[in-house]
Design a protein around this motif. Structure first.
Motif, PDB file in Angstrom:
ATOM      1  N   GLU A  90       6.161  62.020 -63.732  1.00 42.06           N
ATOM      2  CA  GLU A  90       7.560  61.361 -64.215  1.00 42.06           C
ATOM      3  C   GLU A  90       7.219  61.183 -65.630  1.00 42.06           C
ATOM      4  O   GLU A  90       6.289  60.323 -66.182  1.00 42.06           O
ATOM      5  CB  GLU A  90       8.015  60.240 -63.373  1.00 42.06           C
ATOM      6  N   VAL A  92       8.614  59.591 -68.908  1.00 48.69           N
ATOM      7  CA  VAL A  92       9.734  58.745 -69.263  1.00 48.69           C
ATOM      8  C   VAL A  92       9.880  58.449 -70.778  1.00 48.69           C
ATOM      9  O   VAL A  92       8.769  58.469 -71.314  1.00 48.69           O
ATOM     10  CB  VAL A  92       9.378  57.128 -68.664  1.00 48.69           C
ATOM     11  N   PHE A 176      15.016  57.216 -69.969  1.00 49.88           N
ATOM     12  CA  PHE A 176      15.443  58.156 -69.077  1.00 49.88           C
ATOM     13  C   PHE A 176      14.012  58.680 -68.454  1.00 49.88           C
ATOM     14  O   PHE A 176      13.221  58.679 -69.222  1.00 49.88           O
ATOM     15  CB  PHE A 176      16.170  59.160 -69.489  1.00 49.88           C
ATOM     16  N   LYS A 177      14.175  59.316 -67.424  1.00 49.44           N
ATOM     17  CA  LYS A 177      13.007  59.904 -66.746  1.00 49.44           C
ATOM     18  C   LYS A 177      13.264  61.508 -66.636  1.00 49.44           C
ATOM     19  O   LYS A 177      14.209  61.927 -66.018  1.00 49.44           O
ATOM     20  CB  LYS A 177      12.782  59.417 -65.314  1.00 49.44           C
ATOM     21  N   ASP A 195      14.597  68.890 -61.904  1.00 52.21           N
ATOM     22  CA  ASP A 195      15.268  67.722 -61.505  1.00 52.21           C
ATOM     23  C   ASP A 195      16.724  67.604 -61.809  1.00 52.21           C
ATOM     24  O   ASP A 195      17.447  68.529 -61.498  1.00 52.21           O
ATOM     25  CB  ASP A 195      14.390  66.459 -61.785  1.00 52.21           C
ATOM     26  N   ASP A 200      21.170  57.898 -62.197  1.00 50.92           N
ATOM     27  CA  ASP A 200      19.996  57.668 -61.303  1.00 50.92           C
ATOM     28  C   ASP A 200      18.956  57.530 -62.206  1.00 50.92           C
ATOM     29  O   ASP A 200      17.757  56.577 -61.718  1.00 50.92           O
ATOM     30  CB  ASP A 200      19.965  58.540 -60.550  1.00 50.92           C
ATOM     31  N   ASN A 201      18.756  58.308 -63.147  1.00 48.37           N
ATOM     32  CA  ASN A 201      17.193  58.340 -64.016  1.00 48.37           C
ATOM     33  C   ASN A 201      17.431  58.180 -65.396  1.00 48.37           C
ATOM     34  O   ASN A 201      16.628  58.406 -66.067  1.00 48.37           O
ATOM     35  CB  ASN A 201      16.583  59.306 -63.418  1.00 48.37           C
ATOM     36  N   CYS A 202      18.525  57.672 -65.888  1.00 51.30           N
ATOM     37  CA  CYS A 202      18.794  57.280 -67.272  1.00 51.30           C
ATOM     38  C   CYS A 202      19.227  55.613 -67.277  1.00 51.30           C
ATOM     39  O   CYS A 202      19.743  55.212 -66.380  1.00 51.30           O
ATOM     40  CB  CYS A 202      19.818  58.099 -67.990  1.00 51.30           C
ATOM     41  N   LYS A 215      21.858  53.046 -62.744  1.00 51.72           N
ATOM     42  CA  LYS A 215      21.218  52.531 -61.224  1.00 51.72           C
ATOM     43  C   LYS A 215      20.953  51.073 -61.393  1.00 51.72           C
ATOM     44  O   LYS A 215      20.627  50.571 -60.287  1.00 51.72           O
ATOM     45  CB  LYS A 215      20.189  53.455 -61.059  1.00 51.72           C
TER      46      LYS A 215
END
Ligand code: UDP
Length: 254
Positions: A90, A92, A176-177, A195, A200-202, A215
């Motif tokens: 992941e 980041v 973010f990821k 992905d 959800d991932n920022c 999120k």
């Protein structure tokens, strides 16, 4: 029509076999988890919004020659993607201190970082996705140093582009990821962005009020989660002001 074969079910998405070899169908669920599954729930409509937001951002990145796995959106919850071998990291990218960085290093949330920071986490739920360095990544052969050069460059270009795009609609891209994957074309290996990119991932904060639009609203029980995701989509011009009912049709990359 016969249901496609399911290959993998994750926390927020399901992957099905695609219509052609080398393709997959990525289905976006409304399920949300936090703290590696410690907290779970449903954010109604999240899957539809993330499918659309991720499509939009991946297409914009494609336009500036960032290679992605995205092919086209199929319907409200599904998109066709290229099958890649996921690199178990992941990645980041951080512009402003928040979350685990603030906790670990005692830097107050909201502090602008003196420079962009990239961190790597080893994708392994059983180990709680531990943070690792490029030394670990090379030693355990999760990615070659040349792959990491590509990944770092793609991550920074993605950050520059997304930061500009979100700034233009009054949103600060805090962090973010990203995930990356490999594809082979004959002898050649290429790294693609994989992905999803979504709230959800920022971490996305309203530029004026610093209100959270991601999120963290779910992670921290702040309420109005779906509304925040909808607001992100509206500001990007994806959702009409009136709501969710009139999404634009899919656009194809190829
Ligand atoms: N993130 C993610 N999946 C994870 C962990 C983090 O998408 O499993 C994202 C998260 O949404 C945030 C960024 O990566 O935008 C940095 O997260 P952080 O390390 O601060 O994690 P936290 O412990 O706060 O989730």
């Amino acid at each position: 029509m016969a249901r496609r074969r399911q290959l993998y079910e994750g926390k927020a998405k399901v992957l099905f076999e695609g219509p052609e070899p080398g393709t997959l169908v990525q289905y976006f669920k409304d399920d949300a988890t936090a703290g590696n599954g410690a907290k779970s729930g449903i954010i109604t409509g999240k899957g539809v919004l993330n499918n659309r937001i991720s499509e939009y951002l991946m297409l914009k990145l494609h336009d500036i020659n960032i290679p992605t796995h995205f092919i086209r959106r199929l319907n409200m919850r599904e998109q066709l993607i290229r099958e890649v071998e996921i690199i178990p990291l992941e990645v980041v990218v951080r512009n402003v201190a928040a979350g685990s960085l603030s906790k670990r290093l005692g830097i107050p949330e909201g502090t602008r970082l003196p420079r962009t920071i990239i961190e790597y986490y080893y994708k392994n739920d059983a180990l709680n996705d531990p943070m690792v360095s490029e030394e670990h990544i090379a030693a355990f052969n999760w990615a070659a140093p040349q792959d990491m050069d590509d990944i770092n460059q793609l991550a920074l270009r993605t950050n520059d582009f997304l930061m500009g795009m979100f700034t233009a609609v009054g949103i600060t891209l805090v962090d973010f990821k990203l995930e990356f994957g490999r594809i082979w074309e004959g002898e050649e290996m290429r790294i693609l962005l994989a992905d999803e990119i979504s709230p959800d991932n920022c971490r996305l904060w309203d530029s004026k009020t610093n209100e959270k639009m991601d999120k963290d609203r779910f992670r921290r029980d702040m309420g109005r989660v779906e509304e925040a995701y909808q607001e992100v989509a509206k500001r990007l011009g994806i959702l009409p002001e009136s709501g969710n009912g009139d999404l634009k049709g899919p656009e194809a990359v190829q």
